[in-house]
Design an enzyme around this catalytic site. Sequence first.
Site, mmCIF file in Angstrom:
data_model
loop_
_atom_site.group_PDB
_atom_site.id
_atom_site.type_symbol
_atom_site.label_atom_id
_atom_site.label_comp_id
_atom_site.label_asym_id
_atom_site.label_seq_id
_atom_site.Cartn_x
_atom_site.Cartn_y
_atom_site.Cartn_z
ATOM 1 N N GLY A 1 2.283 -7.877 7.318
ATOM 2 C CA GLY A 1 1.309 -6.801 7.116
ATOM 3 C C GLY A 1 1.046 -6.472 5.653
ATOM 4 N N SER A 2 -0.210 -6.237 5.287
ATOM 5 C CA SER A 2 -0.538 -6.066 3.886
ATOM 6 C C SER A 2 -1.953 -5.515 3.717
ATOM 7 C CB SER A 2 -0.410 -7.412 3.172
ATOM 8 O OG SER A 2 -1.010 -8.430 3.946
#
Length: 222
Positions: free
Chosen positions: A185-186
Amino acid sequence: MFHREGQKIILITFLIVSAIVLGAQFYIEHPWLKLGLQIVALLILILILQFFRNPKRTVNPTFDDILAPVDGKVVVIEEVEETEYFKDKRLQVSIFMSPINVHVTRYAASGSIKYSKYHPGKYLVAWHPKSSTENERTTVVINTPKFGDILYRQIAGALAKRIVNYAEVGESVQQGTDAGFIKFGSRVDLLLPLDCAVAVKLNQKVVGAKTCIATLASKDEK
């Protein structure tokens, strides 16, 4: 098609999953326990394959549009003070990527790389307001023929532990081509000139190298 950054992880996961599936088949007698363990192992392999997928995107490069650098959801559209490179006000458009999104970073515009820098940092959740300045991140500036300098920033999230950035100062890059990868996730921030016309809305889902993020503002809009 899978991204090159995932090849080692995919191979290791495949070997481990194969060992678990075969081991369960020969050494676990309880049928439901055996089946359950095999299903969980195969689901993990499917998730890893899904995460590192790299769908082919056909792009007709244009100097008039800024394209989405990643797949995800637009979570920020606002004017901000950019303090690392421009040191003035810029228009920020931020795209959040969940673990199920394609995590390939693509060049949002064609041009030449003027700046590329890695910053170690924290791992706040990617939508946290301070993640842009406090999380692990890379900052890249592209000089474009019509927009001038634009900046994008790859930001690690709470799950992301490695940012891959291919941009090197002095090289020429083409819109839509592979610029790097963020594992798990980013978020990616785009910092654009204030006179751009934003073509997306908050909470809109965008597709890397496909969705237009901003265009040149017409004379009537300036």
